[in-house]
Design a protein around this motif. Structure first.
Motif, PDB file in Angstrom:
ATOM      1  N   ALA A 120      -2.035  11.183   3.955  1.00 35.88           N
ATOM      2  CA  ALA A 120      -1.407  12.102   3.009  1.00 35.88           C
ATOM      3  C   ALA A 120      -1.700  11.755   1.558  1.00 35.88           C
ATOM      4  N   ALA A 121      -2.148  10.524   1.305  1.00 31.10           N
ATOM      5  CA  ALA A 121      -2.426  10.116  -0.075  1.00 31.10           C
ATOM      6  C   ALA A 121      -3.816  10.541  -0.546  1.00 31.10           C
ATOM      7  N   THR A 155       5.314  -0.758  -9.617  1.00 27.13           N
ATOM      8  CA  THR A 155       5.567  -1.910  -8.762  1.00 27.13           C
ATOM      9  C   THR A 155       5.102  -3.153  -9.510  1.00 27.13           C
ATOM     10  N   ALA A 156       5.853  -4.235  -9.363  1.00 28.85           N
ATOM     11  CA  ALA A 156       5.453  -5.502  -9.964  1.00 28.85           C
ATOM     12  C   ALA A 156       4.470  -6.171  -9.010  1.00 28.85           C
ATOM     13  N   VAL A 167       0.832  -1.203   0.000  1.00 27.13           N
ATOM     14  CA  VAL A 167       0.000   0.000   0.000  1.00 27.13           C
ATOM     15  C   VAL A 167       0.869   1.256   0.000  1.00 27.13           C
ATOM     16  N   SER A 168       1.927   1.273   0.802  1.00 25.42           N
ATOM     17  CA  SER A 168       2.796   2.450   0.850  1.00 25.42           C
ATOM     18  C   SER A 168       3.452   2.700  -0.510  1.00 25.42           C
ATOM     19  N   ALA A 169       3.761   1.625  -1.243  1.00 21.31           N
ATOM     20  CA  ALA A 169       4.347   1.795  -2.572  1.00 21.31           C
ATOM     21  C   ALA A 169       3.315   2.347  -3.551  1.00 21.31           C
ATOM     22  N   LEU A 170       2.099   1.852  -3.466  1.00 21.35           N
ATOM     23  CA  LEU A 170       1.037   2.376  -4.327  1.00 21.35           C
ATOM     24  C   LEU A 170       0.796   3.854  -4.042  1.00 21.35           C
ATOM     25  N   VAL A 195       2.163  -2.353 -12.237  1.00 24.47           N
ATOM     26  CA  VAL A 195       1.142  -1.422 -11.739  1.00 24.47           C
ATOM     27  C   VAL A 195       1.713  -0.022 -11.729  1.00 24.47           C
ATOM     28  N   THR A 196       1.037   0.876 -12.412  1.00 30.75           N
ATOM     29  CA  THR A 196       1.416   2.279 -12.471  1.00 30.75           C
ATOM     30  C   THR A 196       0.226   3.126 -12.015  1.00 30.75           C
TER      31      THR A 196
END
Length: 361
Positions: A349-350, A277-278, A263-266, A325-326
């Motif tokens: 923050a997202a 991310t793969a 989730v943090s990467a998304l 995933v972009t």
């Protein structure tokens, strides 16, 4: 995170307890769910503590898959911080009567001890996600990690890197077979097209170690323009992004890749601190492993897609494909698959980034 052990109770309520217990084990030590009388095969799932994905996704999905196919199966589940600890847990599982061990190894070579223990006990071994090397095993279920590396590398090339710029390649833990596999996939795309100016293995695939490596890359490159960072997982991507920001990078960062769709990467993808991310749908991986484990436990034929040489023979392998995933396809991949939710993704923050991306109004 402390190791945990759970035992399937073959009820929907118990599977909820398994997940809660697994997450609780991160701070509260061992937990054990109650068990009903077993009427089917005894299977053990042993995972390492790379991230919360194992207790939050792989473990419950593996148990759910077995519950659907084999209500009478007994499933013991363990997490370990070190390979020695995992080897001891394997001995414990075999002593308790497990006839199939599904193992996500911490150290690909060190886990050969588990395969040897199992063979001596007449049990079968399936390597899960990462490959056990140097000892005969009965199956391997994984995603194509070469394609993980290729996804990251292609993302950098697709960003139209400036002439003379270089790639930073931050690979995973050198002791893990997947790290070299990811690296080879990246190299297959980058070779002859752009220079890799800096490469490092990142112990434990951790964000902190990646941050240190990225700082070293910046010092080594001495001001050369960075076209992008091919990171082996999302933790590494996080560390790289942090180091770049602390080094004074403002605005859009060079494209950074990772894997696991955390989730943090998304959220970083939405805000621009990570490009891709793969995504590896863990329910599919867990279901494939459960199907293979049950077939082996029942001495039934195992359906696979290929074989993999682990240094001790050709291992029957089920190979699944990851998905890039972009920002453009978050809604149609991880959200559509219910891998995460808009509520979880758009917290804190997202929130504004989600509005800007059209995920919420």
């Amino acid at each position: 995170m402390s190791p945990f052990r759970t035992r399937s109770t073959r009820t929907a309520a118990a599977l909820t307890l398994v997940l809660a217990g697994a997450l609780g084990a991160c701070s509260q030590g061992s937990t054990t769910a109650s068990s009903t009388a077993a009427t089917g095969p005894h299977i053990a799932f042993l995972a390492e503590q790379t991230s919360l994905r194992y207790p939050s996704s792989d473990v419950p999905n593996f148990q759910i898959s077995l519950e659907d196919s084999c209500p009478g199966c007994t499933v013991d589940t363990f997490l370990a911080a070190t390979q020695d600890e995992q080897n001891s847990q394997a001995a414990q599982a075999l002593s308790a009567g497990a006839t199939v061990l599904v193992v996500a190894p911490k150290d690909s070579a060190g886990a050969a001890t588990i395969a040897q223990q199992a063979r001596a006990a007449g049990a079968k071994v399936i390597s899960y996600d990462s490959l056990i090397k140097g000892a005969p095993i009965d199956g391997f279920v994984t995603f194509d990690s070469g394609k993980v590396g290729a996804i990251g590398a292609q993302t950098v090339l697709d960003s139209s890197p400036a002439p003379g710029s270089v790639v930073v390649e931050l690979d995973g833990d050198e002791a893990n077979s997947n790290a070299a596999w990811v690296a080879s996939g990246a190299s297959s795309v980058l070779k002859g097209k752009i220079e890799t100016g800096y490469q490092a293995w990142v112990p434990d695939w951790s964000a902190d170690n990646a941050e240190v490596a990225m700082r070293q890359a910046l010092a080594t490159l001495g001001g050369r323009k960075i076209a992008g960072v091919v990171g082996a997982n999302d933790g590494i991507a996080k560390g790289a992004a942090k180091a770049l920001r602390e080094a004074g990078y403002t605005g859009a960062l060079p494209p950074i890749s990772g894997q696991d769709a955390e989730v943090s990467a998304l959220q970083r993808i939405l805000t621009g601190d990570q490009a891709v991310t793969a995504y590896k749908p863990m329910p599919k991986l867990a279901a494939a492993a459960a199907q293979m484990a049950l077939a082996l436990a029942r001495s039934q034929p195992v359906t696979t897609t290929t074989t993999t040489d682990n240094g001790a023979g050709a291992v029957p392998t089920t190979l699944l494909d990851p998905t890039a995933v972009t920002k453009q396809n978050i809604a149609t991949t991880v959200i559509a698959d219910k891998f995460t939710t808009v509520e979880a993704l758009c917290a804190g923050a997202a929130s504004q980034a989600c509005v800007d991306a059209g995920l919420r109004s």
